[in-house]
Scaffold this motif. Structure first.
Motif, PDB file in Angstrom:
ATOM      1  N   LEU A   1       0.822  -1.106  -0.023  1.00  0.00           N
ATOM      2  CA  LEU A   1       0.037   0.158   0.034  1.00  0.00           C
ATOM      3  C   LEU A   1       0.849   1.236   0.008  1.00  0.00           C
ATOM      4  O   LEU A   1       1.979   1.307   0.277  1.00  0.00           O
ATOM      5  CB  LEU A   1      -0.935  -0.075   1.154  1.00  0.00           C
ATOM      6  N   GLY A   2       0.246   2.437  -0.410  1.00  0.00           N
ATOM      7  CA  GLY A   2       0.948   3.682  -0.599  1.00  0.00           C
ATOM      8  C   GLY A   2      -0.166   4.755  -0.026  1.00  0.00           C
ATOM      9  O   GLY A   2      -1.248   4.538  -0.663  1.00  0.00           O
ATOM     10  N   ALA A   3       0.221   5.714   0.639  1.00  0.00           N
ATOM     11  CA  ALA A   3      -0.503   6.863   1.040  1.00  0.00           C
ATOM     12  C   ALA A   3       0.152   8.099   1.222  1.00  0.00           C
ATOM     13  O   ALA A   3       1.320   7.940   1.705  1.00  0.00           O
ATOM     14  CB  ALA A   3      -1.447   6.796   1.990  1.00  0.00           C
ATOM     15  N   VAL A   4      -0.341   9.137   0.669  1.00  0.00           N
ATOM     16  CA  VAL A   4       0.476  10.523   0.699  1.00  0.00           C
ATOM     17  C   VAL A   4      -0.595  11.443   1.022  1.00  0.00           C
ATOM     18  O   VAL A   4      -1.585  11.502   0.545  1.00  0.00           O
ATOM     19  CB  VAL A   4       1.023  10.892  -0.617  1.00  0.00           C
TER      20      VAL A   4
ATOM     21  N   GLY B   1       3.972   3.784   3.461  1.00  0.00           N
ATOM     22  CA  GLY B   1       4.205   2.526   2.824  1.00  0.00           C
ATOM     23  C   GLY B   1       4.337   1.335   3.442  1.00  0.00           C
ATOM     24  O   GLY B   1       5.000   1.316   4.560  1.00  0.00           O
ATOM     25  N   GLU B   2       3.647   0.340   2.861  1.00  0.00           N
ATOM     26  CA  GLU B   2       3.601  -1.010   3.707  1.00  0.00           C
ATOM     27  C   GLU B   2       3.778  -2.263   2.930  1.00  0.00           C
ATOM     28  O   GLU B   2       2.642  -2.233   2.029  1.00  0.00           O
ATOM     29  CB  GLU B   2       2.685  -0.978   4.846  1.00  0.00           C
TER      30      GLU B   2
ATOM     31  N   TRP C   1      -8.053  -1.177   0.425  1.00  0.00           N
ATOM     32  CA  TRP C   1      -8.758  -0.667   1.798  1.00  0.00           C
ATOM     33  C   TRP C   1      -7.544  -0.356   2.848  1.00  0.00           C
ATOM     34  O   TRP C   1      -7.876   0.614   3.401  1.00  0.00           O
ATOM     35  CB  TRP C   1      -9.678  -1.823   2.145  1.00  0.00           C
ATOM     36  N   ARG C   2      -6.634  -1.121   2.801  1.00  0.00           N
ATOM     37  CA  ARG C   2      -5.582  -0.860   3.921  1.00  0.00           C
ATOM     38  C   ARG C   2      -4.948   0.305   3.547  1.00  0.00           C
ATOM     39  O   ARG C   2      -4.526   0.951   4.435  1.00  0.00           O
ATOM     40  CB  ARG C   2      -4.733  -2.019   3.711  1.00  0.00           C
ATOM     41  N   ALA C   3      -4.689   0.605   2.107  1.00  0.00           N
ATOM     42  CA  ALA C   3      -4.269   1.924   1.893  1.00  0.00           C
ATOM     43  C   ALA C   3      -5.184   3.207   2.340  1.00  0.00           C
ATOM     44  O   ALA C   3      -4.524   4.072   3.025  1.00  0.00           O
ATOM     45  CB  ALA C   3      -3.940   2.028   0.328  1.00  0.00           C
TER      46      ALA C   3
ATOM     47  N   ILE D   1      -7.223   2.918   4.931  1.00  0.00           N
ATOM     48  CA  ILE D   1      -7.009   3.070   6.221  1.00  0.00           C
ATOM     49  C   ILE D   1      -5.792   3.712   6.607  1.00  0.00           C
ATOM     50  O   ILE D   1      -5.660   4.551   7.636  1.00  0.00           O
ATOM     51  CB  ILE D   1      -7.571   1.769   6.814  1.00  0.00           C
ATOM     52  N   ALA D   2      -4.826   3.376   6.146  1.00  0.00           N
ATOM     53  CA  ALA D   2      -3.405   3.888   6.549  1.00  0.00           C
ATOM     54  C   ALA D   2      -3.139   5.441   6.230  1.00  0.00           C
ATOM     55  O   ALA D   2      -2.669   6.364   7.196  1.00  0.00           O
ATOM     56  CB  ALA D   2      -2.278   3.370   5.877  1.00  0.00           C
ATOM     57  N   GLY D   3      -4.006   5.826   5.289  1.00  0.00           N
ATOM     58  CA  GLY D   3      -3.942   7.161   5.065  1.00  0.00           C
ATOM     59  C   GLY D   3      -4.840   7.979   5.727  1.00  0.00           C
ATOM     60  O   GLY D   3      -4.400   9.052   6.343  1.00  0.00           O
ATOM     61  N   LEU D   4      -5.885   7.585   6.329  1.00  0.00           N
ATOM     62  CA  LEU D   4      -6.740   8.130   7.225  1.00  0.00           C
ATOM     63  C   LEU D   4      -6.179   8.312   8.680  1.00  0.00           C
ATOM     64  O   LEU D   4      -6.446   9.065   9.458  1.00  0.00           O
ATOM     65  CB  LEU D   4      -8.097   7.469   7.486  1.00  0.00           C
ATOM     66  N   GLU D   5      -5.341   7.240   9.021  1.00  0.00           N
ATOM     67  CA  GLU D   5      -4.599   7.125  10.374  1.00  0.00           C
ATOM     68  C   GLU D   5      -3.553   8.218  10.099  1.00  0.00           C
ATOM     69  O   GLU D   5      -3.429   8.910  11.246  1.00  0.00           O
ATOM     70  CB  GLU D   5      -4.229   5.850  10.454  1.00  0.00           C
TER      71      GLU D   5
END
Length: 239
Positions: free
Chosen positions: A172-175, A188-189, A201-203, A205-209
């Motif tokens: 996943l990746g989120a910015v 990133g994970e 979905w995990r991306a 959730i990680a971005g919202l966290e």
């Protein structure tokens, strides 16, 4: 502990705050109960005698928690949030040691109202037991009668995840970006084996966290997955 008024504009490189505390046996026992960390080097004297330390040591995170106090004393009021904190554990701390935590401004970042700080914990012999850096974000003073908004700036989250095969090796990746295109945080994970939909979905959730950790109050979300958008809208079921 006094907390005086200090606006962001008053900070300069070299500003410093310290906090000193003696780490007691009771502190170690309370921290073990609070954190659940009852690793024997902290609580079992006979075991600790067989280790490189020769006797029980305090939890590293117990000592590191004093840095949070020093950061707060540096920020003063109005407060703010800790964005990040690095820690390097240089030496053991034993019950009975007196630790001085210090936080010193080494960079002022006006565009983000942030302070980059050198953080240290030093024992009674002047030995550095922990060092690292903190990024602290300073709140603006609220107008009279108005509650402060922790993150009034416009922030956009870009998130995506994918798998090679379905299922297959996934990541996943989120910015998070502000309105000026400045990156506030990247995540990133590697997820192991997962489906595309799970990775997407995990991306999200990680971005919202990450946005929550940044204190974001208003967020625009951009996703690459039409499936997740339809699942969010209720058009498709989430398994």
């Amino acid at each position: 502990m006094p907390y005086d008024e200090k606006p962001f504009e008053a900070f300069a490189v070299g500003d410093r705050a310290t906090y000193t505390k003696r780490i007691t046996e009771a502190d170690v026992q309370r921290f073990a109960r609070l954190s659940g960390d009852r690793y024997p080097v902290h609580v079992d004297e006979e075991y600790a005698k067989t280790t490189r330390f020769g006797r029980r040591i305090a939890h590293g995170m117990l000592t590191a928690s004093l840095i949070s106090t020093a950061n707060g004393l540096l920020l003063q009021r109005p407060g703010g949030i800790s964005v990040s904190q690095t820690l390097h554990f240089r030496a053991a701390v034993y019950p009975g040691d007196t630790i001085t935590a210090a936080s010193e401004v080494i960079e002022v970042i006006p565009s983000q109202r942030r302070l980059r700080c050198r953080t240290t914990c030093t024992n009674q012999r002047g030995e550095v037991v922990i060092d690292g850096e903190a990024i602290e974000q300073k709140d603006a003073a609220p107008a009279a009668g108005v509650l402060p908004d922790r993150a009034p700036r416009a922030v956009t989250l870009y998130a995506d995840g994918g798998a090679r095969g379905n299922p297959g090796p996934a990541a996943l990746g989120a910015v998070l970006e502000d309105a000026g295109g400045n990156v506030l945080r990247e995540v990133g994970e590697y997820l192991g084996t997962a489906t595309n939909n799970v990775a997407e979905w995990r991306a999200l959730i990680a971005g919202l966290e990450a946005a929550l950790a940044e204190g974001v109050r208003r967020l625009k979300v951009r996703l690459d997955s039409e499936l997740v958008v339809r699942q969010l809208s209720g058009a498709y079921r989430v398994k």
